[in-house]
Design an enzyme around this catalytic site. Sequence first.
Site, PDB file in Angstrom:
ATOM      1  N   ASP A 100      -3.486   2.562  -5.525  1.00 34.50           N
ATOM      2  CA  ASP A 100      -2.317   2.599  -4.640  1.00 34.50           C
ATOM      3  C   ASP A 100      -2.118   1.314  -3.837  1.00 34.50           C
ATOM      4  OD1 ASP A 100      -4.522   2.889  -3.035  1.00 34.50           O
ATOM      5  OD2 ASP A 100      -3.707   4.512  -1.810  1.00 34.50           O
ATOM      6  N   GLU A 101      -2.772   0.220  -4.243  1.00 34.05           N
ATOM      7  CA  GLU A 101      -2.642  -1.043  -3.518  1.00 34.05           C
ATOM      8  C   GLU A 101      -2.497  -2.215  -4.479  1.00 34.05           C
ATOM      9  OE1 GLU A 101      -5.248  -1.304   0.340  1.00 34.05           O
ATOM     10  OE2 GLU A 101      -6.430  -0.349  -1.240  1.00 34.05           O
TER      11      GLU A 101
ATOM     12  N   ASP B  48       0.852  -1.192   0.000  1.00 31.65           N
ATOM     13  CA  ASP B  48       0.000   0.000   0.000  1.00 31.65           C
ATOM     14  C   ASP B  48       0.887   1.241   0.000  1.00 31.65           C
ATOM     15  OD1 ASP B  48      -2.035   1.796   0.183  1.00 31.65           O
ATOM     16  OD2 ASP B  48      -2.670   1.247   2.205  1.00 31.65           O
TER      17      ASP B  48
END
Length: 451
Positions: A127-128, A32
């Site tokens: 974003d992960e 993350d």
Amino acid sequence: MSKADATTRLHIPGTEIEVPADATSHCFALIDCNNFYVSCEKVFDPALRDKPVVVLSNNDGCIVARSNEAKALGVGMGEPYFKYKETIEKNHVRVFSSNYTLYGDMSSRVMSTLAGCTPQIEVYSIDEAFLNLAGCEHIHGYGSLEEFARAIRATVLQWTGIPVSVGIAGTKTLAKLANHLAKKSEKSGGVLSLVDSPYMDRALEKTPVIDIWGVGRASAEKLIKLGITNAKMLRDADSSAVKSRMGVCGLRTAAELKGLSCYDLVDEIEPRKGIISSRSFGNRVETLEALEQAVASFVCIAAEKLRDQKSAAGSISVFIHTSPFLRADRKYSNSTTMHLPQAGNDTGELIHYAHAGLRKIFREGYRYQKAGVRLDNIVPCQTVQANLFDSPNRSRRDRLLKTIDYLNAQMGSGTLKYAAQGHSQTWRTKCELRSPRYTTSWDELAVVGSS
């Protein structure tokens, strides 16, 4: 291999769910990006390091990202910008409009870097990403999973400038939980593993049910009423009570907290069954012409996504509405759906039907705040049933659309536009504090110079 051979049954009093036969032999990592939007801004402006920074939503309305320094000042997430304007000005907090072009490109760079570290990756969001780390530490010559994870973290930071946190566990739910704890623990150094961890119970006790992956707010409220307030209590809860509140998905979540993997990595993204493109306007719109320009622009975005997944839409809906909050403005909201004679993804054709729908619902004398389009009845291109009375030269149109998409991908979005989108576009979303698109626009490259 038969289904019976491929899975074993996990027997829980009152019910049963199936888990893979190797449910206890998985190893997942959840990567993350820390404060992603803010981190992207900091990559290209070293003066922002260790400074409070916030990023705003469309039209600079709400705070959607904060640096750790801004969080320490008490700036809230998802709160209106004006609510914290005094605090922001007093503490010299740097404020940026959302720069989605930059964030999307930086996300692609991070995911490309991660893809080189593992044979299997699932990009979960901008974003992960989930990684399959089973055996990877040995393949890459590291002594432990934690050592390999720290190497991944250092590589992403070196190659992209984006700091990340890593959570490692035997299930995706536990990996998400481990990542959450890694972000909060300075001692972890950004990496936390729950694989064979003697601190598993402690980690689960520290995690409120609302923070468990897959547990929504409504489900969390139901569990709390039962006295189940943390992840350990959910893991050990009676299965019939969990099923009555959360269904089979709740049982799977409980099984994942026990270390039984119910969710594998998803290699291929399922085609979207509905595509929406909409925006709130930077300024109120009162004319049909301006609304037509906005709707045409939204259609272009939606159609490009449709072609990207090699699909065609059978219908397009258009909606418009005024602000529900401004008391001085008259209220109006409406929508309509237009069905295409043949499912397609031709931007020009979709604009034609969208404009026809817009003219049906437009009313004079209103100040419109938002408009949008939705594509539905989506099917794969190869399954589209041809219409006997279809008149356009489809093969020629397809070549044109491929050329437009290629040039826009190579030279920047909006390089080629439809005339229906207009030029001035006074309705466009406000982004007065947006940083340059450093990585995707030749005119906005970072400039290095001496002072």
